[in-house]
Design a protein around this motif. Structure first.
Motif, PDB file in Angstrom:
ATOM      1  N   UNK B 318       0.844  -1.208   0.000  1.00  0.00           N
ATOM      2  CA  UNK B 318       0.000   0.000   0.000  1.00  0.00           C
ATOM      3  C   UNK B 318       0.876   1.254   0.000  1.00  0.00           C
ATOM      4  N   UNK B 346      -7.510   0.606  -0.902  1.00  0.00           N
ATOM      5  CA  UNK B 346      -7.739   1.161   0.433  1.00  0.00           C
ATOM      6  C   UNK B 346      -8.713   2.318   0.217  1.00  0.00           C
ATOM      7  N   UNK B 347      -9.971   1.954   0.093  1.00  0.00           N
ATOM      8  CA  UNK B 347     -10.993   2.910  -0.330  1.00  0.00           C
ATOM      9  C   UNK B 347     -11.825   3.417   0.844  1.00  0.00           C
ATOM     10  N   UNK B 349     -13.538   2.682   4.906  1.00  0.00           N
ATOM     11  CA  UNK B 349     -14.458   1.644   5.381  1.00  0.00           C
ATOM     12  C   UNK B 349     -15.781   1.649   4.622  1.00  0.00           C
ATOM     13  N   UNK B 353     -13.669   6.312  -0.871  1.00  0.00           N
ATOM     14  CA  UNK B 353     -12.480   7.121  -1.117  1.00  0.00           C
ATOM     15  C   UNK B 353     -11.718   6.609  -2.331  1.00  0.00           C
ATOM     16  N   UNK B 354     -10.784   7.457  -2.811  1.00  0.00           N
ATOM     17  CA  UNK B 354      -9.924   7.002  -3.906  1.00  0.00           C
ATOM     18  C   UNK B 354      -9.117   5.792  -3.448  1.00  0.00           C
ATOM     19  N   UNK B 355      -8.976   4.818  -4.328  1.00  0.00           N
ATOM     20  CA  UNK B 355      -8.434   3.518  -3.913  1.00  0.00           C
ATOM     21  C   UNK B 355      -6.928   3.494  -3.732  1.00  0.00           C
ATOM     22  N   UNK B 356      -6.215   4.263  -4.563  1.00  0.00           N
ATOM     23  CA  UNK B 356      -4.759   4.207  -4.556  1.00  0.00           C
ATOM     24  C   UNK B 356      -4.198   5.580  -4.193  1.00  0.00           C
ATOM     25  N   UNK B 357      -2.924   5.599  -3.793  1.00  0.00           N
ATOM     26  CA  UNK B 357      -2.278   6.865  -3.447  1.00  0.00           C
ATOM     27  C   UNK B 357      -1.704   7.545  -4.682  1.00  0.00           C
ATOM     28  N   UNK B 373     -10.017  -2.012   3.532  1.00  0.00           N
ATOM     29  CA  UNK B 373     -10.589  -1.293   4.676  1.00  0.00           C
ATOM     30  C   UNK B 373     -11.955  -1.839   5.111  1.00  0.00           C
TER      31      UNK B 373
END
Lengths: 139, 430
Positions: B318, B346-347, B349, B353-357, B373
């Motif tokens: 991640x 990592x979107x 809970x 949210x945006x999934x990736x950084x 999440x």
């Protein structure tokens, strides 16, 4: 090649400060949170400092570990939109994780410090084990 | 290069005073495994104790904290041996014949650091999220010698697991396999001549390489110290890549994942039919940004040099690796090579949210392994192999994660292999 003389390490990690403090220039903020370190680095990148290490280094999540260390250039150069993008995305990514209120025990804190320290040491090609022995010898 | 895998189906594991595979049952003397494991000086110096247990599919058992999962194998013909450069000598693997004890794994468990993670439930809702609940697991729980440094201990437990797998794999040397399959890729010219009409496809395999507890080794070399390079796919299948990654249970690639990489398996399935599977390109995920630039430049350069038409790119982890993923994808696309990426998300809970950084318009073909999440509840199990002491501390756990009745409320992150980014799991989205 990496030029150690050009590194400025922005950190809130006391273990890193102990192990690397006499070899590198540090901006040590022991009372800052993980996010506050990211924001300090963002401001430096806006001012033209080069981002040398990835702000979200480590798979330990931003709401698990309180510690963060990032290397930037000592001197400001030219503003990079790409680098500003990286640090901005990292702050957004960190904000996705809900804050936790639990108290961490000293041993767990020490492990989080160790991971943060060794990841940065690895990136800067600093001998992490030698740094640890140095502080052990002082204890 | 051609590799034959001989699969020996393991249907049960029994502790015994002898060691053999007979009619699909592995009989194993835990003391004999332990003796072999302890023949290594680092294990001797750093591992205070190693105890063994068996977890079978459907049993009310929770294994935690999990370090690595390894499939026992043995090289029976051709050069090299298991885990070259680490256990066997460094000879190139990926040809000849290897026997596989299929349906089982060696699982290493026990504390490395105070926020250690990784759960395998053998039954219940948690079992649905991890492929390792379907295996017969011979679990080795290790404890450190007091005062040993974490980096030394991680190394010792990694070696202990590989040695246990090597010992057990050896028991399959003289057993007639239930099934034999062969896998072969060709040299550049040979491949073009064989399949002139088929698109040339490779697999860009990103290896976790950030540092302590975040490492991967290729023929014993720490991947962070390597430039992007090429492997025959059969080398990966034959134990050339091992995991030293102990962080982020849901999306770390265990050694078992490397041995059984589903991208490699699926590309071989289509090889010579719909595509020409050229090779694997292995690249790293370093912390230093100039390393990222160099490695992704080399990924793109090799794709062009090999005249590829398309690649599949998988990442591991991640945050930091998201940047490598996007750098690789963007630069490879700019070379005129089509990409499809595999990642997890990592979107948040709520999944909003945006999934990736990181992101780029050129990364427009994505396969997801699920949202790490997502909050799940794992009911208590009758038996715990390892310890629940760290459940509050692990990725995705939180204060109060472990309830008084032994159930756990946490994010999917806690489950070993739940959102694997090679696609070795059951979650996705369409």
């Amino acid at each position: 090649m990496k030029n150690a003389r050009d590194f400025l390490i922005v950190t809130n990690n006391p273990l890193l400060a102990q192990c690397m403090g006499d070899c590198y220039e540090l901006s040590f903020f022991p009372d800052c949170s993980y996010r506050e370190i990211l924001v300090k680095v963002r401001d430096l990148v806006y001012a033209g400092h080069i981002l040398y290490t990835h702000p979200l280094s480590g798979s330990v999540k931003p709401n698990e570990t309180p510690y963060k260390s990032i290397a930037v250039s000592k001197a400001p150069h030219t503003f990079s939109a790409e680098q500003a993008g990286i640090i901005a995305e990292c702050i957004l990514a960190a904000d996705k994780f809900p804050p936790r209120t639990r108290a961490l025990g000293e041993a767990v804190k020490r492990d989080f410090q160790l991971i943060d320290y060794t990841l940065l040491a690895g990136a800067l090609e600093f001998d992490a084990a030698a740094g640890l022995s140095k502080i052990k010898n002082h204890e | 290069m051609k590799l034959e895998l001989g699969f020996i189906e393991i249907k049960d594991i029994q502790f015994s005073n002898e060691c053999k595979v007979e009619n699909g049952t592995l009989f194993v003397d835990a003391e004999a495994v332990k003796t072999f494991v302890y023949e290594d000086d680092d294990v001797k110096a750093c591992v205070k104790s190693a105890s063994f247990d068996i977890a079978r599919p459907g049993e009310s058992v929770r294994i935690t904290p999990v370090k690595d999962v390894i499939e026992p194998r043995v090289k029976v013909e051709g050069p090299g041996g298991e885990f070259p450069g680490v256990i066997a000598k460094v000879d190139t693997v990926g040809s000849g014949r290897t026997h596989v004890l299929r349906g089982m794994a060696i699982v290493t468990a026990g504390k490395i650091v105070g926020f250690q993670e990784g759960i395998i439930d053998m039954t219940g809702p948690g079992a649905e999220y991890t492929p390792f609940s379907k295996l017969l697991n011979l679990v080795m729980v290790c404890e450190p010698v007091e005062g040993v440094h974490q980096h030394e201990y991680e190394h010792a437990v990694r070696i202990a697991g590989l040695r246990a797998a090597t010992f057990v794999g050896e028991l399959g040397r003289s057993v007639t396999p239930d099934e034999v399959k062969s896998f072969e890729t060709y040299g550049i010219k040979e491949g073009i001549e064989k399949f002139p009409e088929l698109p040339r496809v490779a697999y860009v395999h990103m290896l976790q390489s950030q540092g302590l507890l975040h490492d991967t080794y290729v023929y014993g070399v720490d991947a962070k110290r390597s430039l992007t390079t090429i492997l025959y796919p059969t080398e990966t299948m034959d134990g050339a890549i091992i995991s030293g990654n102990c962080v982020s249970a849901c999306d770390k690639n265990t050694t078992y994942h490397h041995q059984n990489n589903p991208v490699v398996a699926d590309l071989f399935e289509q090889h010579g039919k719909t595509l020409n599977y050229v090779c694997n390109i292995i690249t790293n995920e370093n912390v230093y940004l100039a390393d990222k630039q160099r490695s992704s430049d080399w990924s793109a350069k090799l794709c062009r040099l090999l005249d590829l038409d398309g690649v599949i790119v998988s990442q591991e982890g991640f945050g930091n690796p998201d940047t490598d993923l996007i750098m690789n994808t963007k630069k490879i696309e700019q070379m005129g090579v089509k990409t499809t990426i595999i990642t997890d998300e990592y979107a948040g809970q709520d999944g909003k949210s945006q999934s990736l950084a990181d992101a780029d318009p050129l990364a427009d073909a994505v396969v997801t392994g699920g949202n790490a999440n997502e909050v799940i509840v794992l009911p208590p199990m009758e038996k715990v192999i390892g310890t629940l002491d760290y459940v509050d501390k692990i990725a995705g756990g939180h204060a109060g994660s472990l309830r008084p009745d032994g159930s756990i409320e946490a994010e999917l992150q806690v489950i070993t292999g739940a959102t694997n980014e090679m696609g070795f799991n059951r979650l996705s989205a369409r």
